[in-house]
Design a protein around this motif. Structure first.
Motif, PDB file in Angstrom:
ATOM      1  N   ALA A  12      36.309  28.732 -31.831  1.00  0.00           N
ATOM      2  CA  ALA A  12      37.165  27.559 -31.654  1.00  0.00           C
ATOM      3  C   ALA A  12      38.524  27.963 -31.089  1.00  0.00           C
ATOM      4  N   TRP A  13      39.046  29.105 -31.556  1.00  0.00           N
ATOM      5  CA  TRP A  13      40.343  29.562 -31.068  1.00  0.00           C
ATOM      6  C   TRP A  13      40.274  29.954 -29.595  1.00  0.00           C
ATOM      7  N   VAL A  14      39.227  30.657 -29.218  1.00  0.00           N
ATOM      8  CA  VAL A  14      39.039  31.014 -27.811  1.00  0.00           C
ATOM      9  C   VAL A  14      38.998  29.752 -26.960  1.00  0.00           C
ATOM     10  N   ALA A  15      38.316  28.723 -27.457  1.00  0.00           N
ATOM     11  CA  ALA A  15      38.162  27.484 -26.694  1.00  0.00           C
ATOM     12  C   ALA A  15      39.493  26.767 -26.488  1.00  0.00           C
ATOM     13  N   ILE A  16      40.350  26.725 -27.510  1.00  0.00           N
ATOM     14  CA  ILE A  16      41.576  25.942 -27.385  1.00  0.00           C
ATOM     15  C   ILE A  16      42.750  26.756 -26.845  1.00  0.00           C
ATOM     16  N   THR A  23      36.438  26.759 -21.221  1.00  0.00           N
ATOM     17  CA  THR A  23      37.356  26.615 -22.349  1.00  0.00           C
ATOM     18  C   THR A  23      38.078  25.278 -22.244  1.00  0.00           C
ATOM     19  N   LEU A  24      38.773  24.895 -23.324  1.00  0.00           N
ATOM     20  CA  LEU A  24      39.485  23.612 -23.349  1.00  0.00           C
ATOM     21  C   LEU A  24      40.949  23.752 -22.949  1.00  0.00           C
ATOM     22  N   GLY A  25      41.573  24.885 -23.304  1.00  0.00           N
ATOM     23  CA  GLY A  25      42.964  25.122 -22.939  1.00  0.00           C
ATOM     24  C   GLY A  25      43.948  24.151 -23.546  1.00  0.00           C
ATOM     25  N   TRP A  26      43.663  23.638 -24.750  1.00  0.00           N
ATOM     26  CA  TRP A  26      44.561  22.677 -25.389  1.00  0.00           C
ATOM     27  C   TRP A  26      45.862  23.314 -25.861  1.00  0.00           C
ATOM     28  N   TYR A  27      45.823  24.594 -26.212  1.00  0.00           N
ATOM     29  CA  TYR A  27      47.011  25.286 -26.729  1.00  0.00           C
ATOM     30  C   TYR A  27      47.072  26.650 -26.051  1.00  0.00           C
ATOM     31  N   THR A  32      47.501  38.330 -25.748  1.00  0.00           N
ATOM     32  CA  THR A  32      47.821  38.755 -27.110  1.00  0.00           C
ATOM     33  C   THR A  32      47.539  37.639 -28.100  1.00  0.00           C
ATOM     34  N   GLY A  33      47.997  36.435 -27.771  1.00  0.00           N
ATOM     35  CA  GLY A  33      47.776  35.300 -28.659  1.00  0.00           C
ATOM     36  C   GLY A  33      46.309  34.966 -28.829  1.00  0.00           C
ATOM     37  N   ILE A  34      45.541  35.116 -27.756  1.00  0.00           N
ATOM     38  CA  ILE A  34      44.101  34.825 -27.843  1.00  0.00           C
ATOM     39  C   ILE A  34      43.401  35.855 -28.715  1.00  0.00           C
TER      40      ILE A  34
END
Length: 268
Positions: A12-16, A23-27, A32-34
């Motif tokens: 889910a984190w990879v997706a957003i 991917t969704l790229g919502w955030y 590093t963050g990913i």
């Protein structure tokens, strides 16, 4: 299952957080963050089960984590009760926000100590659930978690703002994951509305609105079923590919700096 919750959280984190294909790229975040966020969210996807004294979270830092688990179990009404509700999700997100406010000014700048410690704890339980170090165990999990949290502190200290988002993502993924098994979850806890007796015998509805007041869409059947395994294989692969791509991007970006630092050490 614990490992499946963790893999779902990372996916889910990879997706957003990623802006790559599929991917969704919502955030959106950088590599590093990913990478670090993916491991942290694999851990936050497990915190709802801190209401069970024998869960992965409860056994992550004994005896302290076990004592906390007993307290949460009693306060939330038992396993799959308060921590698996909208109120429980809000509590965990608030905890992450409060941790982010605990900062210390040092000679190296402002350090987000609270967020770093919470992230380290989340990554530790993720490593345990995913069995990253099956032979070496407890110490290796904590060393790995410390190294991962240190990466954010060193390369992107300002990015700790994503931790509450990671917590929200992981908790929602966990609750949804349990809701699509036969057990269901009490979404509105502490308000528990049980169906009238005449509705409890109706097919389909009695599976969705459980006699104990829990809600369920049992698409995967019982926890640990074959359907669950079949769904989680591609989900885990998605998470692994996304995090490996992020790790490769981070390595390429930081490699020149690492070579320079090594050169300064060898030839001061």
């Amino acid at each position: 299952m614990g490992g499946h919750h963790a893999a779902s959280g990372a996916a889910a984190w990879v997706a957003i957080a990623s802006t790559g294909p599929y991917t969704l790229g919502w955030y959106p975040l950088d590599a590093t963050g990913i990478l670090i966020g993916g491991m942290a969210t694999a851990g936050t996807a497990l915190v709802c089960d801190w209401d069970h004294r024998h869960s992965t979270v409860a056994n992550s830092l004994p005896p302290l984590s076990n004592v906390i688990a007993v307290g949460i179990e009693n306060a939330s009404g038992g396993h799959r009760q308060g921590t698996h509700s909208v109120l429980g999700a809000a509590f965990f997100v608030l905890l992450a926000m409060m941790a982010g406010r605990f900062q210390l000014q040092t000679d190296w700048g402002l350090l987000s100590v609270g967020a770093g410690l919470l992230c380290m704890f989340m990554i530790n339980i993720a490593a345990k659930a995913l069995k990253l170090f099956p032979k070496s165990g407890f110490i290796s999990n904590w060393i790995f978690a410390l190294a991962m949290a240190g990466l954010v502190t060193w390369f992107a200290p300002e990015q700790w703002t994503w931790l509450p988002v990671s917590m929200l993502t992981g908790v929602v993924v966990h609750i949804v994951g349990d809701m699509i098994t036969t057990g269901g979850v009490p979404l509105l806890w502490p308000i528990v509305i049980k169906p009238p007796k005449f509705l409890r015998k109706l097919p389909v509805l009695n599976d969705v609105w459980k006699a104990n007041g829990a809600f369920s869409l049992p698409l995967l059947g019982r926890a640990g079923s074959r359907r669950e395994w079949l769904v989680l294989i591609p989900v885990s692969a998605y998470a692994m590919v996304g995090m490996c791509v992020a790790a490769w991007s981070l390595a390429k970006a930081q490699w020149p700096a690492v070579l320079t630092a090594l050169g300064n050490v060898i030839h001061p």
